[in-house]
Scaffold this motif. Sequence first.
Motif, PDB file in Angstrom:
ATOM      1  N   ALA A 154       0.980  -1.309  -0.044  1.00 25.10           N
ATOM      2  CA  ALA A 154      -0.046  -0.140  -0.050  1.00 25.10           C
ATOM      3  C   ALA A 154       0.868   1.229   0.001  1.00 25.10           C
ATOM      4  CB  ALA A 154      -0.848  -0.094   1.084  1.00 25.10           C
ATOM      5  N   ILE A 155       2.129   1.133   0.500  1.00 20.80           N
ATOM      6  CA  ILE A 155       2.944   2.255   0.692  1.00 20.80           C
ATOM      7  C   ILE A 155       3.994   2.223  -0.171  1.00 20.80           C
ATOM      8  CG2 ILE A 155       2.228   2.631   3.256  1.00 20.80           C
ATOM      9  CD1 ILE A 155       5.045   1.686   3.639  1.00 20.80           C
ATOM     10  N   ALA A 156       4.305   1.424  -1.287  1.00 17.84           N
ATOM     11  CA  ALA A 156       5.203   1.282  -2.172  1.00 17.84           C
ATOM     12  C   ALA A 156       5.452   2.475  -2.923  1.00 17.84           C
ATOM     13  CB  ALA A 156       5.142  -0.068  -2.867  1.00 17.84           C
ATOM     14  N   HIS A 157       4.466   3.128  -3.447  1.00 23.27           N
ATOM     15  CA  HIS A 157       4.734   4.076  -4.393  1.00 23.27           C
ATOM     16  C   HIS A 157       4.720   5.454  -4.013  1.00 23.27           C
ATOM     17  CE1 HIS A 157       0.357   3.950  -3.414  1.00 23.27           C
ATOM     18  NE2 HIS A 157       0.145   5.057  -4.184  1.00 23.27           N
ATOM     19  N   ASP A 158       5.237   5.586  -2.357  1.00 25.43           N
ATOM     20  CA  ASP A 158       5.183   6.852  -1.826  1.00 25.43           C
ATOM     21  C   ASP A 158       3.896   7.633  -1.835  1.00 25.43           C
ATOM     22  OD1 ASP A 158       7.933   6.083  -1.350  1.00 25.43           O
ATOM     23  OD2 ASP A 158       8.801   7.406  -3.168  1.00 25.43           O
ATOM     24  N   PRO A 159       2.917   7.219  -1.558  1.00 18.12           N
ATOM     25  CA  PRO A 159       1.616   7.969  -1.558  1.00 18.12           C
ATOM     26  C   PRO A 159       1.706   9.035  -0.519  1.00 18.12           C
ATOM     27  CG  PRO A 159       1.256   5.966  -0.246  1.00 18.12           C
ATOM     28  CD  PRO A 159       2.622   5.735  -0.698  1.00 18.12           C
ATOM     29  N   ALA A 160       0.861  10.066  -0.710  1.00 14.56           N
ATOM     30  CA  ALA A 160       0.527  11.071   0.218  1.00 14.56           C
ATOM     31  C   ALA A 160      -0.556  10.878   1.182  1.00 14.56           C
ATOM     32  CB  ALA A 160       0.151  12.469  -0.442  1.00 14.56           C
ATOM     33  N   LEU A 161      -1.309  10.045   0.920  1.00 11.68           N
ATOM     34  CA  LEU A 161      -2.517   9.412   1.980  1.00 11.68           C
ATOM     35  C   LEU A 161      -2.667   8.118   1.950  1.00 11.68           C
ATOM     36  CD1 LEU A 161      -4.891  10.078   3.688  1.00 11.68           C
ATOM     37  CD2 LEU A 161      -6.350  10.655   1.491  1.00 11.68           C
ATOM     38  N   LEU A 162      -2.680   7.656   2.957  1.00  9.08           N
ATOM     39  CA  LEU A 162      -2.889   5.821   3.180  1.00  9.08           C
ATOM     40  C   LEU A 162      -4.358   5.746   3.668  1.00  9.08           C
ATOM     41  CD1 LEU A 162       0.187   4.727   4.897  1.00  9.08           C
ATOM     42  CD2 LEU A 162      -0.572   4.616   2.591  1.00  9.08           C
ATOM     43  N   ILE A 163      -4.949   4.885   3.052  1.00 14.14           N
ATOM     44  CA  ILE A 163      -6.436   4.782   3.497  1.00 14.14           C
ATOM     45  C   ILE A 163      -6.275   3.060   3.757  1.00 14.14           C
ATOM     46  CG2 ILE A 163      -8.742   4.581   2.741  1.00 14.14           C
ATOM     47  CD1 ILE A 163      -7.807   7.192   2.690  1.00 14.14           C
TER      48      ILE A 163
END
Length: 317
Positions: A154-163
């Motif tokens: 879920a965080i592999a692509h460097d997101p700005a917001l995690l759901i």
Amino acid sequence: MLAVAAPSTLTPLRVANLAKTYGGGRGVSDVSFSVTRGSITGFIGVNGAGKSTTLKAIVGLIAPDSGVIELFGRPASFAARSRLGFLPEERGLAPRERARDAIAFHAQLKGMSREAAYRRADALLERIGLSGRARARIGELSKGNAQRVQILCAIAHDPALLILDEPFSGLDPIAQAEVQSLFSEFRSQGGAILFSTHSMVVAERLCDHVVIISDGRTAFEGAVAEATTHAPYGVYVTINDDAALLEIVQALGGEAQPFPSKMSDALRWRVLLPRTVPVPALMRALAERELAVHGFEPIQADLEGAFWTLAGQRAAA
């Protein structure tokens, strides 16, 4: 170190008057809240309250019947959702897929080059203590380690917001602590997190804000400290003379609710008092009547107590 997508001063997420009804009548009817940059927000509700429906609408898996979803200051779009990381309630990694490949695949889905995606996968696996299991297949991992790999996806692509829908499900205390540390690091770099949970202890320890949902509607949105002020005020009392207790509580302006279980011949009561009445006043009144008190425990002003108060008020409205 974790990397987070380019920071923005815009609010990562705003939901207003969200409604979605299914054929069986379940869903949500009026959900509103915001998630600010650099915050961790807990999304709390009983099963069937509408948490998963709301999260799926935010990430675009279902279309709401009405309401507004804004991402980074604009109406939700495919481009804006590319800046999200999502952990669904239904886990879906293929059992024969290798951990490193799964993480890199999810990074590439969001636009990373193959080389950068594998570097990212290696860094994340090392960060969470699973570098030795990088080549292991998902089906060979323990339930907790498979869950951690899914979180890394879920965080592999460097997101700005995690759901995240129940991110701590299946994790032992050590794994929970590692994931909480990962989330805290993500937040410190400007990332925002919205996660649903059944654990009030985790929410109270980790979150800045909480959103309480009840019967498909927002029952509360605000800081954790503000939420706990809604916890019931009073004491648990175990006593033989029920009639005397009720008389004393009534005189103090409170109310008493019995618990079904007994300790010997004594019944345990939850006594709710006006906030102007100090708890020791009840103890003094019981002592003056020379009543045998087998238990006297002040109710903790915590998030769990606040949840049941706030959710109950929403359900009764």
